[in-house]
Structures are given as C-alpha cells and as structure tokens.
Design a protein around this motif. Sequence first.
Motif, PDB file in Angstrom:
ATOM      1  N   ALA A 182      35.526  92.204 -17.532  1.00  0.00           N
ATOM      2  CA  ALA A 182      36.093  93.329 -18.275  1.00  0.00           C
ATOM      3  C   ALA A 182      35.987  94.572 -17.408  1.00  0.00           C
ATOM      4  O   ALA A 182      35.021  94.728 -16.650  1.00  0.00           O
ATOM      5  CB  ALA A 182      35.347  93.544 -19.587  1.00  0.00           C
TER       6      ALA A 182
ATOM      7  N   VAL B  94      35.313  98.951 -27.356  1.00  0.00           N
ATOM      8  CA  VAL B  94      36.597  99.311 -26.770  1.00  0.00           C
ATOM      9  C   VAL B  94      36.438 100.679 -26.112  1.00  0.00           C
ATOM     10  O   VAL B  94      35.698 101.527 -26.611  1.00  0.00           O
ATOM     11  CB  VAL B  94      37.717  99.350 -27.838  1.00  0.00           C
ATOM     12  N   SER B  95      37.086 100.897 -25.002  1.00  0.00           N
ATOM     13  CA  SER B  95      36.919 102.152 -24.263  1.00  0.00           C
ATOM     14  C   SER B  95      38.233 102.916 -24.174  1.00  0.00           C
ATOM     15  O   SER B  95      39.325 102.344 -24.273  1.00  0.00           O
ATOM     16  CB  SER B  95      36.411 101.872 -22.842  1.00  0.00           C
TER      17      SER B  95
ATOM     18  N   THR C 127      40.447 101.427 -21.444  1.00  0.00           N
ATOM     19  CA  THR C 127      41.288 100.287 -21.807  1.00  0.00           C
ATOM     20  C   THR C 127      42.511 100.747 -22.587  1.00  0.00           C
ATOM     21  O   THR C 127      43.631 100.272 -22.351  1.00  0.00           O
ATOM     22  CB  THR C 127      40.480  99.267 -22.626  1.00  0.00           C
TER      23      THR C 127
ATOM     24  N   GLY D  39      44.826 102.073 -20.163  1.00  0.00           N
ATOM     25  CA  GLY D  39      45.474 100.994 -19.428  1.00  0.00           C
ATOM     26  C   GLY D  39      46.653 100.421 -20.181  1.00  0.00           C
ATOM     27  O   GLY D  39      47.699 100.107 -19.594  1.00  0.00           O
TER      28      GLY D  39
ATOM     29  N   LEU E 132      34.773  93.869 -26.510  1.00  0.00           N
ATOM     30  CA  LEU E 132      35.548  94.149 -25.304  1.00  0.00           C
ATOM     31  C   LEU E 132      34.675  94.510 -24.115  1.00  0.00           C
ATOM     32  O   LEU E 132      35.185  94.767 -23.021  1.00  0.00           O
ATOM     33  CB  LEU E 132      36.572  95.251 -25.554  1.00  0.00           C
TER      34      LEU E 132
ATOM     35  N   TRP F  39      37.334  90.940 -23.870  1.00  0.00           N
ATOM     36  CA  TRP F  39      38.364  91.867 -23.420  1.00  0.00           C
ATOM     37  C   TRP F  39      39.686  91.151 -23.250  1.00  0.00           C
ATOM     38  O   TRP F  39      40.732  91.634 -23.712  1.00  0.00           O
ATOM     39  CB  TRP F  39      37.939  92.526 -22.101  1.00  0.00           C
TER      40      TRP F  39
ATOM     41  N   VAL G  72      43.305  91.788 -25.228  1.00  0.00           N
ATOM     42  CA  VAL G  72      44.515  92.258 -24.545  1.00  0.00           C
ATOM     43  C   VAL G  72      45.623  91.207 -24.591  1.00  0.00           C
ATOM     44  O   VAL G  72      46.802  91.550 -24.752  1.00  0.00           O
ATOM     45  CB  VAL G  72      44.185  92.670 -23.103  1.00  0.00           C
TER      46      VAL G  72
ATOM     47  N   TYR H 103      44.380  95.627 -16.987  1.00  0.00           N
ATOM     48  CA  TYR H 103      43.062  95.641 -16.347  1.00  0.00           C
ATOM     49  C   TYR H 103      43.065  96.585 -15.142  1.00  0.00           C
ATOM     50  O   TYR H 103      42.140  97.379 -14.959  1.00  0.00           O
ATOM     51  CB  TYR H 103      42.689  94.224 -15.895  1.00  0.00           C
TER      52      TYR H 103
ATOM     53  N   ALA I 102      43.068 100.178 -16.386  1.00  0.00           N
ATOM     54  CA  ALA I 102      41.803 100.503 -17.035  1.00  0.00           C
ATOM     55  C   ALA I 102      40.686 100.642 -16.011  1.00  0.00           C
ATOM     56  O   ALA I 102      39.848 101.560 -16.097  1.00  0.00           O
ATOM     57  CB  ALA I 102      41.453  99.430 -18.062  1.00  0.00           C
ATOM     58  N   ASP I 103      40.658  99.759 -15.030  1.00  0.00           N
ATOM     59  CA  ASP I 103      39.615  99.819 -14.002  1.00  0.00           C
ATOM     60  C   ASP I 103      39.742 101.095 -13.161  1.00  0.00           C
ATOM     61  O   ASP I 103      38.742 101.762 -12.892  1.00  0.00           O
ATOM     62  CB  ASP I 103      39.725  98.581 -13.096  1.00  0.00           C
TER      63      ASP I 103
END
Length: 280
Positions: free
Chosen positions: A74, A131-132, A135, A138, A243, A249, A253, A267, A270-271
């Motif tokens: 994740a 959850v962030s 994400t 993203g 997540l 995660w 998604v 991903y 989000a990364d």
Amino acid sequence: MVVPPPPKTSKPEPRPGRGRAGDLFGRLVLVLILLAVVAGGAWALATFNRSGPGQAADPPFPVPFLAVEPGAAAPGPGGEAPPAGQPQSTTDPLGAWAAALSDKTDIPVRALRAYAIADLAMRTQAPACRVSWATLAGIGRIESHHGTIGGLRLGEDGRPSRPIIGIPLDGSPGVKAIADSDGGTLDGDTRWDRAVGPMQFIPTTWARYAVRANGDGQDPDPQNIDDAALAAARYLCSGGRDLGTGAGWWAAVLAYNNSTEYGQNVYSGADAYARAGNEG
C-alpha cells in the motif's frame, strides 16, 4: 597566416550574374529570415513576461509509473493533515497545509482540502480503515485530474466550472452496459447511466455512499469535490477494509475500478503525493 589585402589600384573581380529570378529569390529569403527573427523575438518576450525576470516555468509534478503487483503493498499515508480552522478563528492550519502542498504537487488547493477533510472524517467514522488523503488524490488524479480535466477549474464552492459527466455506459467495446437508474437526475441521460463528478461515481453507487460533507442539510452533490471525496472514502472503506495493508488497499481500489493498470496508476499517484506530503 594573414593574407595581404589586394593593391588599391586593382579592380575587384566581377561576380557572376544571378539574373532577375535570382535577385527575387534572394530578397524573398531575406524577408523570410527577418520574419523568423521577429517571430522568435515575440515568442521570447512572451515567455519572459509569463515567467518573470530570471524565472523559468516550473516543470510538472513528476509521477513515475510503479508496476506494483496487486496486493503487494500500500502507498504511504503522506502524513496527517491538520484540522480546518474554526469559523471564528484567524488561523486555518488546513488551508496553510493545502497551499504549501499544492505548490509541490500541482493539486489545486481546493481539491487538497477536500481530500484532507474526507481523510479526517474517516479517522473518526472508521479509524480502522486508514484511508489517506494521498490515496484519494491518487484516484482524483486519474478520474478527473482533480476536477480540472479539459481545462476546467474548481470554484470556491468545490464545483468544477462545468459539470463533469462521463460517456454513456452503453455496452460499447470496453464499456459496461448499465441502464439508466435515476431518470437522468445526475447525468442528464434517461437511457444509460454515466459516471459523474470529479470522482466519477455512477448514480447507483452515489445513492448508496453519498453524504453531505459540510453537514448543511442540503442533498449531497457528486459535482462537489467535498461530497465526492467523502463518498469515495466511504466506498473504499466499505466491507471493513484496511487500506493500510497491501491486500486491503488493492481490494478497495480494484472495487473502484477492476483494472490492474488502473490500480497501478492510482498507486503511482498516491505514492508520489505521499512522499511530497512527508517532506514537510
């Protein structure tokens, strides 16, 4: 070696004549060169005026594609967003956070606020989900470029300058067939459903997960990025998903869009956003 000049009494050798056509051609070439110089100068002046003295346009925020295997990992959370300031407060920690991060990531401040508010809401409503905002960003990047797809812009009310409505889900090649489910209320199509808003919800999913983010009693609006981001967070967290794990995660998604490439693109964004958020 320096070649001495010819004697002053000597006559220059005559140049071969080019004729009338040659003279016209030479003049035409000269005119074209002058036009190119003028155009180049105008372009350089416009670029200088846009960038300012001694400034160059910033390159776009880089998002390297990461071919992560589904379920393997994740993305990081990207640091915790601060709460928004109270209405009577003179400070707004969330606004300052969003403005600083927007400069790094090219995400509109208004979109970052929406992602962060949804993140903060789920920390209370479903803390085990993890959850962030990264994400959600993203997903927003892939679905509508954070509400700015096609040159749109987000207003202070959280809505794009023109409603975002996807293609008809009519069973065309590569498209699932979903008959109209809401009488065209959200998408204006009474024959087929369409994905709507910055986070691209189909009407049936919107009806199940949508809530009004600001709690003002109005109906939730899929075109409003606050409502859309919170609905996306609620959908991702459904089914008790965590997540913060690779398995959780990816399950979330891929439920949003069952495509490995889609998941890898989310991903990757989000990364990249999480790394920018962790830089402080």
